[in-house]
Scaffold this active site. Sequence first.
Site, PDB file in Angstrom:
ATOM      1  N   ARG A 121       0.839  -1.201   0.000  1.00 30.53           N
ATOM      2  CA  ARG A 121       0.000   0.000   0.000  1.00 30.53           C
ATOM      3  C   ARG A 121       0.879   1.258   0.000  1.00 30.53           C
ATOM      4  O   ARG A 121       0.567   2.268  -0.645  1.00 30.53           O
ATOM      5  CB  ARG A 121      -0.886  -0.051   1.253  1.00 30.53           C
ATOM      6  N   ARG A 165     -10.772   5.294  -2.419  1.00 28.54           N
ATOM      7  CA  ARG A 165      -9.644   4.897  -1.576  1.00 28.54           C
ATOM      8  C   ARG A 165      -9.157   6.095  -0.772  1.00 28.54           C
ATOM      9  O   ARG A 165      -9.266   7.235  -1.230  1.00 28.54           O
ATOM     10  CB  ARG A 165      -8.495   4.366  -2.422  1.00 28.54           C
ATOM     11  N   LEU A 182      -6.315   8.501   0.688  1.00 28.37           N
ATOM     12  CA  LEU A 182      -5.014   8.959   0.213  1.00 28.37           C
ATOM     13  C   LEU A 182      -4.023   8.927   1.369  1.00 28.37           C
ATOM     14  O   LEU A 182      -4.358   9.304   2.493  1.00 28.37           O
ATOM     15  CB  LEU A 182      -5.126  10.382  -0.335  1.00 28.37           C
ATOM     16  N   ASN A 242     -12.947  16.705  -1.615  1.00 23.87           N
ATOM     17  CA  ASN A 242     -13.662  15.432  -1.776  1.00 23.87           C
ATOM     18  C   ASN A 242     -15.156  15.696  -1.716  1.00 23.87           C
ATOM     19  O   ASN A 242     -15.597  16.740  -1.216  1.00 23.87           O
ATOM     20  CB  ASN A 242     -13.243  14.463  -0.666  1.00 23.87           C
ATOM     21  N   THR A 243     -15.932  14.765  -2.207  1.00 24.15           N
ATOM     22  CA  THR A 243     -17.379  14.848  -2.081  1.00 24.15           C
ATOM     23  C   THR A 243     -17.908  13.536  -1.529  1.00 24.15           C
ATOM     24  O   THR A 243     -17.388  12.462  -1.850  1.00 24.15           O
ATOM     25  CB  THR A 243     -18.050  15.198  -3.428  1.00 24.15           C
ATOM     26  N   HIS A 244     -18.940  13.642  -0.687  1.00 26.28           N
ATOM     27  CA  HIS A 244     -19.450  12.466   0.012  1.00 26.28           C
ATOM     28  C   HIS A 244     -20.977  12.498   0.010  1.00 26.28           C
ATOM     29  O   HIS A 244     -21.570  13.555   0.249  1.00 26.28           O
ATOM     30  CB  HIS A 244     -18.918  12.468   1.447  1.00 26.28           C
ATOM     31  N   ASP A 248      -8.397  15.428   4.866  1.00 23.38           N
ATOM     32  CA  ASP A 248      -7.311  15.267   5.833  1.00 23.38           C
ATOM     33  C   ASP A 248      -7.023  13.765   5.972  1.00 23.38           C
ATOM     34  O   ASP A 248      -7.494  12.968   5.152  1.00 23.38           O
ATOM     35  CB  ASP A 248      -7.639  15.944   7.173  1.00 23.38           C
ATOM     36  N   ASP A 270     -13.279  10.934   5.806  1.00 21.64           N
ATOM     37  CA  ASP A 270     -14.333  11.959   5.681  1.00 21.64           C
ATOM     38  C   ASP A 270     -14.396  12.870   6.898  1.00 21.64           C
ATOM     39  O   ASP A 270     -15.479  13.281   7.331  1.00 21.64           O
ATOM     40  CB  ASP A 270     -15.701  11.290   5.437  1.00 21.64           C
TER      41      ASP A 270
HETATM   42  C1  GAR Z   1     -20.758  10.333  -5.442  1.00 22.15           C
HETATM   43  O1  GAR Z   1     -22.040  10.202  -4.859  1.00 22.15           O
HETATM   44  C2  GAR Z   1     -19.730  10.560  -4.361  1.00 22.15           C
HETATM   45  O2  GAR Z   1     -20.191  11.301  -3.284  1.00 22.15           O
HETATM   46  C3  GAR Z   1     -19.427   9.149  -3.934  1.00 22.15           C
HETATM   47  O3  GAR Z   1     -19.360   8.434  -5.133  1.00 22.15           O
HETATM   48  C4  GAR Z   1     -20.286   9.015  -6.053  1.00 22.15           C
HETATM   49  C5  GAR Z   1     -19.554   9.210  -7.368  1.00 22.15           C
HETATM   50  O4  GAR Z   1     -20.419   9.169  -8.449  1.00 22.15           O
HETATM   51  N1  GAR Z   1     -18.215   9.103  -3.184  1.00 22.15           N
HETATM   52  C6  GAR Z   1     -18.079   8.431  -2.049  1.00 22.15           C
HETATM   53  O5  GAR Z   1     -18.943   7.713  -1.587  1.00 22.15           O
HETATM   54  C7  GAR Z   1     -16.737   8.605  -1.350  1.00 22.15           C
HETATM   55  N2  GAR Z   1     -16.786   8.111  -0.017  1.00 22.15           N
HETATM   56  P1  GAR Z   1     -19.845   9.298  -9.944  1.00 22.15           P
HETATM   57  O6  GAR Z   1     -18.847   8.179 -10.139  1.00 22.15           O
HETATM   58  O7  GAR Z   1     -21.032   9.191 -10.833  1.00 22.15           O
HETATM   59  O8  GAR Z   1     -19.161  10.651 -10.050  1.00 22.15           O
END
Ligand code: GAR
Length: 216
Positions: A71, A97, A99, A113-115, A147, A151
């Site tokens: 890893r 994953r 970072l 990031n987006t969650h 960070d 999340d």
């Molecule tokens: C999004 O809903 C994003 O928040 C999530 O993956 C999806 C990506 O969709 N990410 C996570 O869950 C990270 N923990 P996409 O591949 O259609 O852009």
Amino acid sequence: MTNAPRSRRVVVLASGAGSTMRAVLDAARDESYGARVVGVITDKDDAGALAIAHEHALPTAVVRLADFESRALWDQAIARTIATFDPDLVLLAGFMRLLGEPTLDRFGGRIINTHPALLPAYPGAHGVRDALAGGAKVTGCTVMLVDAGVDTGPIVAQAAIEVLDDDTEATLHERIKDVERGLVARTLGRMARDGWTVTGRSVRIGAAPSTIREEP
Ligand code: GAR
């Protein structure tokens, strides 16, 4: 002469379908957006994000964990690969994953990031499933700085979405993603154009010296 702001270089990391990245690419068609995608990195050969990148003639790199002995070596390869694109900002758009230190040391503070949940509720890889299992009536999406935690970084922007009685993980995630794509594209553009400051846990966009590097 143009009044368009300097266009910040964005590297996107994605593991999945890539619809979030596509929203950013669409927004970036406007030259006043302030950011442009300069490269796409994925950890999977079959990530939809790769096909979208190819459609847009963007350079891509696939950095698979299975190709590395450890890893730690993968972490170093990801950091090196990001660096080859010389980004101002790194966007995790469905990158599944964590970072490691090599990337955080080099790009920390400018990784976004987006969650698909209203953090700090329901962090981790199954934010939508966990919100349903938890009986949430309202969930949503969160754009945050990255960070070392899962999340746990400072929150930049959020939007709320109602959970319906007959929602499944798939229907709820689709409704979240409809809102999330716009939130990510708008937030990234604002950060690229106006910079941001972090005070404790609080992130404010604009009206302060930019945390993005200045032009040499
Ligand atoms: C999004 O809903 C994003 O928040 C999530 O993956 C999806 C990506 O969709 N990410 C996570 O869950 C990270 N923990 P996409 O591949 O259609 O852009």
